[in-house]
Scaffold this motif. Structure first.
Motif, short mmCIF file in Angstrom:
data_model
loop_
_atom_site.label_atom_id
_atom_site.label_comp_id
_atom_site.label_asym_id
_atom_site.label_seq_id
_atom_site.Cartn_x
_atom_site.Cartn_y
_atom_site.Cartn_z
N ASP A 283 55.76 23.57 -28.57
CA ASP A 283 57.11 23.89 -28.20
C ASP A 283 57.38 24.07 -26.92
OD1 ASP A 283 58.03 23.66 -30.76
OD2 ASP A 283 57.97 25.84 -31.16
N THR A 284 56.67 25.04 -26.01
CA THR A 284 56.59 25.04 -24.72
C THR A 284 56.37 23.85 -24.09
OG1 THR A 284 55.59 27.49 -25.10
CG2 THR A 284 55.73 26.71 -22.87
N VAL A 285 55.36 23.31 -24.26
CA VAL A 285 55.08 22.04 -23.42
C VAL A 285 56.12 20.98 -23.67
CG1 VAL A 285 53.43 20.07 -23.04
CG2 VAL A 285 52.57 22.52 -23.35
N VAL A 286 56.71 20.76 -24.67
CA VAL A 286 57.66 19.70 -24.87
C VAL A 286 58.94 20.23 -24.31
CG1 VAL A 286 59.07 18.51 -26.73
CG2 VAL A 286 56.52 18.72 -26.97
N LYS A 287 59.38 21.46 -24.36
CA LYS A 287 60.53 22.04 -23.79
C LYS A 287 60.60 21.94 -22.28
CE LYS A 287 61.98 24.92 -27.56
NZ LYS A 287 62.19 26.73 -28.10
N ASN B 234 54.81 22.24 -13.36
CA ASN B 234 55.43 22.69 -14.31
C ASN B 234 54.71 22.42 -15.52
OD1 ASN B 234 56.93 25.06 -12.98
ND2 ASN B 234 58.73 23.50 -12.79
N VAL B 235 54.99 21.25 -15.80
CA VAL B 235 54.58 20.75 -17.25
C VAL B 235 53.08 20.80 -17.25
CG1 VAL B 235 54.55 18.58 -18.71
CG2 VAL B 235 56.47 19.01 -17.18
N LEU B 236 52.20 20.22 -16.24
CA LEU B 236 50.96 20.27 -16.56
C LEU B 236 50.11 21.75 -16.56
CD1 LEU B 236 49.91 17.02 -14.37
CD2 LEU B 236 50.40 17.41 -16.99
N CYS B 237 50.97 22.42 -15.83
CA CYS B 237 50.59 24.10 -15.94
C CYS B 237 50.58 24.56 -16.83
CB CYS B 237 51.17 24.90 -14.65
SG CYS B 237 50.55 24.69 -12.96
N ALA B 238 51.68 24.31 -17.84
CA ALA B 238 51.85 24.62 -19.15
C ALA B 238 50.70 24.21 -20.17
CB ALA B 238 53.37 24.32 -19.77
N ILE B 239 50.60 23.25 -19.90
CA ILE B 239 49.52 22.44 -20.78
C ILE B 239 47.88 23.18 -20.22
CG2 ILE B 239 47.78 20.28 -21.16
CD1 ILE B 239 50.47 18.72 -20.94
N SER B 240 47.63 23.37 -19.05
CA SER B 240 46.55 23.84 -18.54
C SER B 240 46.53 25.26 -19.08
CB SER B 240 46.63 23.86 -16.94
OG SER B 240 45.49 24.58 -16.43
N ASP C 81 49.13 20.39 -38.41
CA ASP C 81 50.23 20.57 -37.63
C ASP C 81 49.97 21.34 -36.55
OD1 ASP C 81 52.92 19.65 -37.86
OD2 ASP C 81 53.64 21.43 -38.86
N ASP C 82 48.54 21.77 -36.14
CA ASP C 82 48.18 22.87 -35.47
C ASP C 82 47.54 21.76 -34.01
OD1 ASP C 82 46.82 24.59 -33.70
OD2 ASP C 82 46.54 25.90 -35.24
N VAL C 83 48.17 21.91 -32.97
CA VAL C 83 47.92 20.82 -31.81
C VAL C 83 46.69 21.25 -31.19
CG1 VAL C 83 50.33 20.11 -31.53
CG2 VAL C 83 49.55 22.37 -30.18
N HIS C 84 46.16 22.68 -31.53
CA HIS C 84 45.07 23.33 -31.10
C HIS C 84 43.79 23.04 -31.80
CE1 HIS C 84 48.43 26.19 -30.10
NE2 HIS C 84 48.28 25.75 -29.02
N MET C 85 43.87 22.45 -32.91
CA MET C 85 43.03 22.11 -34.06
C MET C 85 41.67 21.81 -33.44
SD MET C 85 42.54 22.69 -37.17
CE MET C 85 41.68 22.33 -38.68
N SER C 86 41.58 20.80 -32.53
CA SER C 86 40.00 20.42 -32.32
C SER C 86 39.43 21.27 -31.48
CB SER C 86 40.23 18.86 -31.42
OG SER C 86 40.76 19.23 -30.11
N MET C 87 39.97 22.47 -30.86
CA MET C 87 39.33 23.24 -30.10
C MET C 87 39.16 24.52 -30.74
SD MET C 87 41.00 22.62 -26.06
CE MET C 87 39.42 23.43 -25.39
N LEU C 88 39.55 24.42 -32.07
CA LEU C 88 39.28 25.74 -32.86
C LEU C 88 38.00 25.71 -33.62
CD1 LEU C 88 42.96 26.60 -34.24
CD2 LEU C 88 41.94 27.61 -32.27
N ASP D 165 48.85 13.81 -24.91
CA ASP D 165 49.15 13.57 -26.29
C ASP D 165 50.12 14.13 -26.97
OD1 ASP D 165 48.31 12.21 -28.64
OD2 ASP D 165 46.90 13.79 -29.01
N VAL D 166 50.54 15.71 -26.53
CA VAL D 166 51.43 16.29 -27.37
C VAL D 166 53.00 15.73 -26.83
CG1 VAL D 166 50.22 18.40 -27.57
CG2 VAL D 166 51.45 17.96 -25.68
N LEU D 167 53.03 14.90 -25.97
CA LEU D 167 54.33 14.44 -25.59
C LEU D 167 54.58 12.72 -26.26
CD1 LEU D 167 54.60 15.12 -21.90
CD2 LEU D 167 55.42 16.23 -23.78
#
Length: 258
Positions: free
Chosen positions: A46-50, A62-68, A101-108, A185-187
């Motif tokens: 939500d944060t990155v897409v918004k 702003n966008v890449l800092c949010a992802i970072s 549905d978890d965009v963090h999954m691969s890093m969990l 990828d999330v975009l």
């Protein structure tokens, strides 16, 4: 919560789920966005897409800092019972696919697992909304790791490269960019959702012995659509409840095995 007329919807504990997978001929895991929250990570999607879609703030910094910031959080997440549970379930040879549905999954997935093991798990994981730590090459469509080094380059208007085809170019900061070689990828929401649904339809073409559902709260419409497709041919659907009780459940299960 009902997941389809073709299966029985039963609420079970984690240790019952582990036992069920071990006796199933084939199993598909359906994971909601709740596991990251259990680890103290807010949903990056939500944060990155918004940020990317806001005309005033739609800048690379702003966008890449949010992802970072999210990638940084994920790198510092310690191993935990929740991560051990994910590894315990996904690593079973009967699990043919993991939809999440978890965009963090691969890093969990636990960091103490060997590379080959993690690669095998990731190859069976379908991220419905993409992965926050990946970017897509518009030339070969491959997904590469979105490292902090790559993000730093992009934030400083430098090009990044595809780890598969070697293409070099700019990283887009919104899904509408047409002149960039790469996009986070999330975009790529629509493309990721389309591919996930097609994969689910393909998996459902062969009867599924067990559909195991984790974290089925605050899920997206795409997640619900995929669950409906998969449940139609599932012999049984089990929904895991009480994730907060994972530590003892996992310890009990391991004790029994030993």
């Amino acid at each position: 919560m009902s997941f389809g007329a073709g299966s029985r919807d039963i609420l079970v504990s984690v240790d019952q789920a582990i036992q069920s997978i071990s006796t199933a001929r084939s199993c598909v895991l359906l994971v909601g966005p709740g596991l990251s929250k259990d680890l103290g990570i807010d949903n990056a999607l939500d944060t990155v897409v918004k940020t990317a879609n806001a005309p005033v703030t739609n800048t690379a910094s702003n966008v890449l800092c949010a992802i970072s910031s999210y990638c940084g959080q994920l790198l510092s997440v310690p191993n935990s019972p929740v991560r051990e549970m994910i590894a315990e379930l996904v690593a079973d040879q009967h699990v043919v696919r993991v939809y999440t549905d978890d965009v963090h999954m691969s890093m969990l997935y636990p960091t103490n697992a060997n590379t080959a093991h993690i690669t095998d798990i990731e190859s069976r994981t379908v991220c419905i909304h993409g992965q926050v730590a990946r970017f897509v090459c518009n030339v070969c469509t491959a997904k590469s790791q979105l490292t902090q080094a790559a993000l730093f380059k992009a934030m400083n208007n430098k090009h990044v490269s595809c780890g598969v085809c070697g293409t070099i170019g700019a990283l887009a900061t919104n899904s509408k960019s047409t002149d960039c070689k790469f996009v986070p990828d999330v975009l790529c929401a629509r493309e990721n959702e389309r591919m996930a649904l097609e994969m689910a339809q393909s998996d459902a073409a062969t009867p599924i012995d067990l559909l195991l559902v984790l974290g089925a709260t605050n899920v997206s419409e795409s997640w619900s659509a995929i669950s409906s497709v998969l449940s139609l041919t599932a012999t049984q659907t089990l929904v895991v409840g009480q994730i907060e009780r994972v530590p003892q459940a996992l310890v009990d299960e391991k004790t029994r095995v030993v």
